[in-house]
Motif scaffolding. Structure first.
Motif, PDB file in Angstrom:
ATOM      1  N   GLY A   1       4.140  -0.141 -20.369  1.00  0.00           N
ATOM      2  CA  GLY A   1       5.380  -0.947 -20.230  1.00  0.00           C
ATOM      3  C   GLY A   1       5.303  -1.389 -18.639  1.00  0.00           C
ATOM      4  N   PRO A   2       6.427  -2.040 -18.475  1.00  0.00           N
ATOM      5  CA  PRO A   2       6.569  -3.007 -17.291  1.00  0.00           C
ATOM      6  C   PRO A   2       6.460  -1.994 -15.951  1.00  0.00           C
ATOM      7  CG  PRO A   2       8.613  -2.816 -18.078  1.00  0.00           C
ATOM      8  CD  PRO A   2       7.819  -2.287 -19.180  1.00  0.00           C
ATOM      9  N   ASP A   3       6.944  -0.654 -16.053  1.00  0.00           N
ATOM     10  CA  ASP A   3       6.648   0.335 -15.021  1.00  0.00           C
ATOM     11  C   ASP A   3       5.445   0.989 -14.740  1.00  0.00           C
ATOM     12  OD1 ASP A   3       9.216  -0.599 -14.248  1.00  0.00           O
ATOM     13  OD2 ASP A   3      10.391   1.018 -15.667  1.00  0.00           O
ATOM     14  N   PHE A   4       4.607   0.702 -15.671  1.00  0.00           N
ATOM     15  CA  PHE A   4       3.168   1.229 -15.596  1.00  0.00           C
ATOM     16  C   PHE A   4       2.395   1.064 -14.040  1.00  0.00           C
ATOM     17  CE2 PHE A   4      -1.592   0.721 -16.055  1.00  0.00           C
ATOM     18  CZ  PHE A   4      -1.833   1.960 -16.303  1.00  0.00           C
ATOM     19  N   ARG A   5       2.085   2.177 -13.550  1.00  0.00           N
ATOM     20  CA  ARG A   5       1.680   1.817 -11.946  1.00  0.00           C
ATOM     21  C   ARG A   5       0.250   1.518 -11.728  1.00  0.00           C
ATOM     22  NH1 ARG A   5       2.071   6.911 -10.058  1.00  0.00           N
ATOM     23  NH2 ARG A   5       2.539   6.275  -7.904  1.00  0.00           N
ATOM     24  N   ILE A   6      -0.085   0.623 -11.108  1.00  0.00           N
ATOM     25  CA  ILE A   6      -1.518   0.446 -10.616  1.00  0.00           C
ATOM     26  C   ILE A   6      -1.712   0.389  -9.215  1.00  0.00           C
ATOM     27  CG2 ILE A   6      -3.160  -1.623 -10.961  1.00  0.00           C
ATOM     28  CD1 ILE A   6      -1.411  -2.921 -13.029  1.00  0.00           C
ATOM     29  N   LEU A   7      -2.736   1.421  -8.983  1.00  0.00           N
ATOM     30  CA  LEU A   7      -2.747   1.698  -7.663  1.00  0.00           C
ATOM     31  C   LEU A   7      -4.488   1.169  -7.201  1.00  0.00           C
ATOM     32  CD1 LEU A   7      -2.285   5.713  -7.862  1.00  0.00           C
ATOM     33  CD2 LEU A   7      -0.581   3.829  -7.227  1.00  0.00           C
ATOM     34  N   VAL A   8      -4.321   0.400  -6.301  1.00  0.00           N
ATOM     35  CA  VAL A   8      -5.609  -0.299  -5.920  1.00  0.00           C
ATOM     36  C   VAL A   8      -5.806   0.327  -4.254  1.00  0.00           C
ATOM     37  CG1 VAL A   8      -5.529  -2.301  -7.137  1.00  0.00           C
ATOM     38  CG2 VAL A   8      -4.593  -2.254  -4.955  1.00  0.00           C
ATOM     39  N   GLY A   9      -7.089   1.044  -4.307  1.00  0.00           N
ATOM     40  CA  GLY A   9      -7.372   1.785  -3.029  1.00  0.00           C
ATOM     41  C   GLY A   9      -8.387   1.451  -2.182  1.00  0.00           C
ATOM     42  N   ARG A  10      -8.375   1.592  -1.069  1.00  0.00           N
ATOM     43  CA  ARG A  10      -9.745   1.387  -0.198  1.00  0.00           C
ATOM     44  C   ARG A  10     -10.243   2.819  -0.050  1.00  0.00           C
ATOM     45  NH1 ARG A  10      -6.577  -1.866   3.599  1.00  0.00           N
ATOM     46  NH2 ARG A  10      -7.215  -3.846   3.083  1.00  0.00           N
ATOM     47  N   SER A  11      -9.304   3.780   0.069  1.00  0.00           N
ATOM     48  CA  SER A  11      -9.732   5.135   0.118  1.00  0.00           C
ATOM     49  C   SER A  11      -8.558   6.131  -0.375  1.00  0.00           C
ATOM     50  CB  SER A  11     -10.136   5.564   1.562  1.00  0.00           C
ATOM     51  OG  SER A  11      -8.758   5.635   2.170  1.00  0.00           O
ATOM     52  N   PRO A  12      -8.769   7.341  -0.498  1.00  0.00           N
ATOM     53  CA  PRO A  12      -7.662   8.252  -1.058  1.00  0.00           C
ATOM     54  C   PRO A  12      -6.313   8.200  -0.274  1.00  0.00           C
ATOM     55  CG  PRO A  12      -9.674   9.211  -1.099  1.00  0.00           C
ATOM     56  CD  PRO A  12     -10.271   8.026  -0.495  1.00  0.00           C
ATOM     57  N   GLU A  13      -6.509   7.719   1.016  1.00  0.00           N
ATOM     58  CA  GLU A  13      -5.532   7.740   2.036  1.00  0.00           C
ATOM     59  C   GLU A  13      -4.798   6.297   2.269  1.00  0.00           C
ATOM     60  OE1 GLU A  13      -8.497   9.429   3.091  1.00  0.00           O
ATOM     61  OE2 GLU A  13      -7.460  11.036   2.179  1.00  0.00           O
ATOM     62  N   ASP A  14      -5.562   5.239   1.850  1.00  0.00           N
ATOM     63  CA  ASP A  14      -5.231   3.979   1.966  1.00  0.00           C
ATOM     64  C   ASP A  14      -5.175   3.071   0.558  1.00  0.00           C
ATOM     65  OD1 ASP A  14      -4.820   1.367   2.980  1.00  0.00           O
ATOM     66  OD2 ASP A  14      -6.816   1.118   3.778  1.00  0.00           O
ATOM     67  N   PHE A  15      -4.136   3.265   0.064  1.00  0.00           N
ATOM     68  CA  PHE A  15      -3.931   2.529  -1.385  1.00  0.00           C
ATOM     69  C   PHE A  15      -2.574   1.717  -1.408  1.00  0.00           C
ATOM     70  CE2 PHE A  15      -2.807   6.794  -2.178  1.00  0.00           C
ATOM     71  CZ  PHE A  15      -1.526   6.719  -2.660  1.00  0.00           C
ATOM     72  N   LYS A  16      -2.574   0.716  -2.160  1.00  0.00           N
ATOM     73  CA  LYS A  16      -1.336   0.050  -2.465  1.00  0.00           C
ATOM     74  C   LYS A  16      -1.049   0.312  -4.276  1.00  0.00           C
ATOM     75  CE  LYS A  16      -2.327  -4.090   0.571  1.00  0.00           C
ATOM     76  NZ  LYS A  16      -2.282  -5.370   0.336  1.00  0.00           N
ATOM     77  N   GLU A  17       0.291   0.199  -4.196  1.00  0.00           N
ATOM     78  CA  GLU A  17       0.934   0.536  -5.520  1.00  0.00           C
ATOM     79  C   GLU A  17       1.844  -0.687  -6.033  1.00  0.00           C
ATOM     80  OE1 GLU A  17       3.439   3.996  -5.780  1.00  0.00           O
ATOM     81  OE2 GLU A  17       4.204   3.271  -7.494  1.00  0.00           O
TER      82      GLU A  17
END
Ligand code: THU
Length: 143
Positions: A111-127
């Motif tokens: 659905g539209p609210d499915f979350r996509i996390l793109v990360g440089r590291s476990p501490e540095d990611f965007k959602e």
């Protein structure tokens, strides 16, 4: 375990999956970790081919593994990527965003609210949500 910790674990699972990437042609290794509604994680990596067009992205590998095991409901996916030389300690220089075909495959099952996390590291990611990365999309009539 709070939401942030779970997200961090999902990025870590994507980094682990990246270790299995088969990318002798591009040298760009990608890992994905897909979280199902019932809390399971399916990992995927990119798998290239001497016939270049036959390559499969990490995200689709994870989705196709999960769907072929009977899963249909998903909460989130984490994606990490970088060339063989790019890894610096626990991270990568750039975020790896899902390609258009992978976004469309997500659209088929999520659905539209499915979350996509793109990360440089476990501490540095965007959602992002799927709706943010694939607006005004075409898909099955349940979005
Ligand atoms: N790749 C992925 O696995 N996921 C993406 O979202 C973008 C691209 C792979 C495909 C190919 O094996 C390599 O990265 C270079 O394009």
């Amino acid at each position: 375990m709070d939401g942030r910790e779970r997200d961090t674990d999902l990025i870590r699972a994507a980094m682990e999956a990246r270790e299995q990437a088969y990318a002798p042609y591009s040298g760009y290794l990608v890992g994905a970790a897909l979280l199902t509604e019932d809390g399971e994680i399916y990992q995927g990596c990119n798998i290239e081919n001497a016939s270049y067009g036959a390559a499969n992205c990490a995200e689709r590998t994870a989705f196709f593994k999960a769907v072929s095991q009977g899963k249909r409901d998903f909460r989130a996916i984490a994606v990490v990527g970088g060339s063989r030389e790019a890894r610096q300690g626990d991270g990568f220089p750039d975020m790896a965003y899902p390609c258009g075909i992978c976004r469309q495959v997500m659209r088929e099952f999520c659905g539209p609210d499915f979350r996509i996390l793109v990360g440089r590291s476990p501490e540095d990611f965007k959602e992002y949500t799927l709706d943010e990365l694939l607006p005004e999309s075409f898909g099955p009539a349940r979005m």
